[in-house]
Design a protein around this motif. Structure first.
Motif, short mmCIF file in Angstrom:
data_model
loop_
_atom_site.label_atom_id
_atom_site.label_comp_id
_atom_site.label_asym_id
_atom_site.label_seq_id
_atom_site.Cartn_x
_atom_site.Cartn_y
_atom_site.Cartn_z
N GLN A 297 0.84 -1.20 0.00
CA GLN A 297 0.00 0.00 0.00
C GLN A 297 0.87 1.25 0.00
OE1 GLN A 297 -1.87 -1.69 3.67
NE2 GLN A 297 -3.72 -0.75 2.84
N VAL A 298 0.49 2.20 -0.84
CA VAL A 298 1.17 3.49 -0.92
C VAL A 298 0.13 4.60 -0.95
CG1 VAL A 298 2.66 4.98 -2.31
CG2 VAL A 298 3.14 2.54 -2.17
N VAL A 299 0.31 5.59 -0.11
CA VAL A 299 -0.53 6.79 -0.17
C VAL A 299 0.28 7.90 -0.81
CG1 VAL A 299 -1.92 8.44 1.13
CG2 VAL A 299 -1.71 6.07 1.96
N LEU A 300 -0.27 8.51 -1.85
CA LEU A 300 0.37 9.61 -2.56
C LEU A 300 -0.47 10.86 -2.39
CD1 LEU A 300 1.42 7.97 -5.96
CD2 LEU A 300 2.96 8.71 -4.13
N VAL A 301 0.06 11.84 -1.67
CA VAL A 301 -0.58 13.15 -1.58
C VAL A 301 0.12 14.05 -2.59
CG1 VAL A 301 -1.00 15.15 -0.11
CG2 VAL A 301 -1.20 12.84 0.84
N ARG A 302 -0.64 14.65 -3.48
CA ARG A 302 -0.03 15.40 -4.58
C ARG A 302 -0.79 16.68 -4.83
NH1 ARG A 302 4.74 15.53 -7.79
NH2 ARG A 302 4.22 16.42 -9.81
N ASP A 303 -0.02 17.79 -4.92
CA ASP A 303 -0.59 19.07 -5.33
C ASP A 303 0.52 19.90 -5.95
OD1 ASP A 303 -2.88 20.95 -5.36
OD2 ASP A 303 -1.58 22.17 -4.07
N GLY A 304 0.38 20.24 -7.23
CA GLY A 304 1.45 20.92 -7.94
C GLY A 304 2.67 20.04 -8.03
N THR B 144 -5.71 14.32 -3.69
CA THR B 144 -5.46 15.59 -4.37
C THR B 144 -6.57 16.57 -4.03
OG1 THR B 144 -6.74 15.20 -6.39
CG2 THR B 144 -4.54 14.22 -6.30
N ARG B 145 -6.42 17.80 -4.45
CA ARG B 145 -7.55 18.72 -4.36
C ARG B 145 -8.12 19.07 -5.72
NH1 ARG B 145 -5.01 24.17 -1.56
NH2 ARG B 145 -2.87 24.04 -2.32
N THR B 146 -7.66 18.39 -6.75
CA THR B 146 -8.18 18.66 -8.09
C THR B 146 -9.20 17.62 -8.52
OG1 THR B 146 -6.27 17.48 -9.00
CG2 THR B 146 -6.10 19.87 -8.86
N GLY B 147 -8.87 16.36 -8.42
CA GLY B 147 -9.77 15.32 -8.89
C GLY B 147 -9.06 13.99 -9.04
N ARG B 148 -9.66 13.13 -9.84
CA ARG B 148 -9.19 11.76 -10.01
C ARG B 148 -7.76 11.71 -10.57
NH1 ARG B 148 -9.32 8.55 -14.27
NH2 ARG B 148 -10.55 10.09 -15.43
N PHE C 161 1.85 9.02 -13.26
CA PHE C 161 0.50 9.49 -12.97
C PHE C 161 0.27 10.91 -13.47
CE2 PHE C 161 1.77 6.65 -9.44
CZ PHE C 161 0.80 5.66 -9.58
N GLN C 162 -1.00 11.24 -13.56
CA GLN C 162 -1.39 12.62 -13.77
C GLN C 162 -2.68 12.89 -13.00
OE1 GLN C 162 -2.17 13.35 -17.92
NE2 GLN C 162 -4.12 12.23 -17.94
N GLU C 163 -2.79 14.13 -12.52
CA GLU C 163 -4.05 14.56 -11.91
C GLU C 163 -5.01 15.00 -13.02
OE1 GLU C 163 -3.43 17.18 -8.31
OE2 GLU C 163 -1.41 17.22 -9.18
N THR C 164 -6.27 14.77 -12.79
CA THR C 164 -7.30 15.23 -13.71
C THR C 164 -8.27 16.13 -12.95
OG1 THR C 164 -9.00 13.54 -13.39
CG2 THR C 164 -7.14 12.97 -14.83
N GLY C 165 -9.11 16.82 -13.70
CA GLY C 165 -10.15 17.64 -13.08
C GLY C 165 -11.45 16.88 -12.90
N ASP C 166 -11.42 15.58 -13.16
CA ASP C 166 -12.63 14.77 -13.06
C ASP C 166 -12.95 14.48 -11.59
OD1 ASP C 166 -14.70 12.98 -13.29
OD2 ASP C 166 -13.54 11.42 -14.31
N ARG C 167 -14.05 14.99 -11.11
CA ARG C 167 -14.48 14.75 -9.73
C ARG C 167 -15.75 13.90 -9.69
NH1 ARG C 167 -11.68 18.09 -6.08
NH2 ARG C 167 -13.23 17.62 -4.47
N GLN C 168 -16.00 13.18 -10.77
CA GLN C 168 -17.16 12.30 -10.79
C GLN C 168 -16.94 11.14 -9.82
OE1 GLN C 168 -18.11 10.80 -14.66
NE2 GLN C 168 -19.88 9.61 -13.95
#
Length: 443
Positions: free
Chosen positions: A41-48, A245-249, A363-370
């Motif tokens: 298990q790995v937790v990744l917190v990512r912002d910028g 993240t604070r952006t999305g999926r 990985f990449q962050e997306t703006g998808d918050r569905q």
């Protein structure tokens, strides 16, 4: 000779030395990481460019034999390393686990009366001695720290063979074939984070298990190096990534990210055999993707859930995982809300080996918050007394149960006849046949 556990940002044993429609239903079971052996298990917190990684390990054995090697993209200072709390990861695992929910058919006679009255109301929602030898082999010990029960070195090197020789000379057995992989990380300018257990500190800590290691850093690279973990692994390994993240999926860019089949009805007996169902279903889906897929098991705003397999994590728990923007948003005058806000969690599950995953995960962050969750539904048929003809209801129930049997066979590869034999189909009785289509034509 120390055993070497190459965490590779994933605690992997490799060698020795938005608004969504409510789902409703009642949560009854979950598919957490305990269902799978060799699961990391790995937790990744990512912002910028900021990343905080928490690495849990499932090491069993003498702590003197434990060590980890993790490629990291930048120099790591002492303040960037922490020892975390395994219970918070366990909570996150439970919150994001695929789940089984159940419904109960209402009285068919009551439903019929509601239909006849046109009532469409819905149901409610529920460092010193080692440095000379290191320099002679082109290895630089950039820093050494003791953090909690771990002694930690930050290493850089000119060549992979020098680094591997140094590790071997210092009691770490590196698996064959590591030169090329280590060399590729060195060419990228990456360093190596090496940790082993300080036995005295471990005894002082009072913990009977090894706590997760946490590292915070800044880098343009949003990736998880997994290749060292495949060098001498004899079997496929399961890896869970929880991205906050604070952006999305979050999704992978170099492998296909696939949503697991979800929302399917399954026969009622699956409630008592959910672990076997989920293991076989996941194996079937990995085969469908030619063993190269990264599977999305959960994506949701952390402030709520429906149905909940566990409560959302508190703001304090999320901060302990490194969600730094929660602290930035709060002020001394404000009281933290009971539920964390502006944190989106993605749970990815990958079963990998050297043949099918030759590259690290990018990985990449997306703006998808569905919102999405792996969710499977058991619907229990009505078995109570009724004051009306149940023929039509029984016929529809038989059709639904047959659909569920076929869906279960398709999801898991189980034998359809064996599935049918475990289903309690309603027996046909006199009068069960539905009336002719024209019988109510002119009512």
């Amino acid at each position: 000779m120390k055993f070497l556990i190459t965490l590779i940002a994933a605690a992997i044993t490799v060698g020795v030395s938005a608004t969504a429609q409510a789902f409703c239903g009642f949560y009854v079971a979950k598919a957490d990481t305990s269902l799978f052996n060799r699961a990391s298990q790995v937790v990744l917190v990512r912002d910028g460019k900021r990343t905080v990684i928490t690495m849990a390990n499932d090491f069993e054995g003498d702590v003197e034999d434990f060590a980890v090697v993790v490629p990291v993209p930048t120099f790591i200072e002492r303040g960037q390393i922490n020892v975390g709390d395994k219970s918070v990861i366990d909570h996150l695992d439970a919150y994001t686990s695929p789940r089984l929910v159940e419904y109960f058919d209402p009285d068919p006679c009551m439903v019929r009366r509601l239909e006849m009255s046109q009532d469409r109301s819905s149901l409610p929602s529920s460092k010193a001695s080692r440095e000379p030898g290191a320099r002679s082999q082109g290895v630089t010990i950039e820093a050494s720290y003791t953090v909690g029960e771990y002694d930690i070195l930050i290493l850089s090197a000119d060549e992979s063979n020098g680094l591997i020789r140094w590790l071997n000379d210092n009691g770490y057995r590196i698996p064959r074939g590591a030169d090329d992989v280590v060399g590729s990380y060195l060419k990228q300018g990456m360093r190596f984070f090496v940790a082993k257990v300080n036995v005295e500190e471990q005894e002082k800590s009072g913990y009977a298990y090894l706590r997760p290691l946490q590292v915070a850093y800044e880098s343009n690279k949003f990736m998880l190096p997994i290749r060292l973990g495949t060098l001498n692994a004899k079997q496929q390994q399961d890896l869970y990534v929880y991205a906050l993240t604070r952006t999305g999926r979050v999704e992978t860019t170099n492998y296909r990210t696939v949503k697991l089949p979800s929302g399917m009805g399954v026969p009622a007996f699956v409630k008592d055999d959910f672990a076997a169902f989920y293991r076989d279903m996941f194996a079937r889906q990995t085969a469908v993707e030619n063993h190269r897929g990264v599977f999305l098991e959960y994506a949701w705003d952390m402030s709520w859930c429906d149905p909940c397999a566990a409560d959302p994590l508190s703001a304090a728990q999320l901060r302990s995982l490194g969600v730094f923007w929660l602290a930035e948003q709060s002020t001394p005058q404000k009281v933290a809300p009971p539920q964390a806000q502006n944190v989106f969690v993605t749970r990815l599950h990958v079963r990998y080996d050297r043949e099918h995953f030759p590259e690290d995960l990018v990985f990449q962050e997306t703006g998808d918050r569905q919102n999405y969750q792996g969710r499977y539904v058991v619907t229990h048929q009505w078995t109570g007394e009724s004051g009306c003809d149940l023929g039509a209801y029984h016929e529809e129930t038989r059709k639904r149960l047959e659909r569920e049997a076929q869906q279960l066979a398709s999801l898991t590869g189980w034998d359809i006849d064996e599935i049918r034999a475990r289903i309690n189909f309603p027996r046909k009785r006199p009068g069960d046949e539905p009336p002719p289509w024209w019988s109510r034509l002119w009512d």
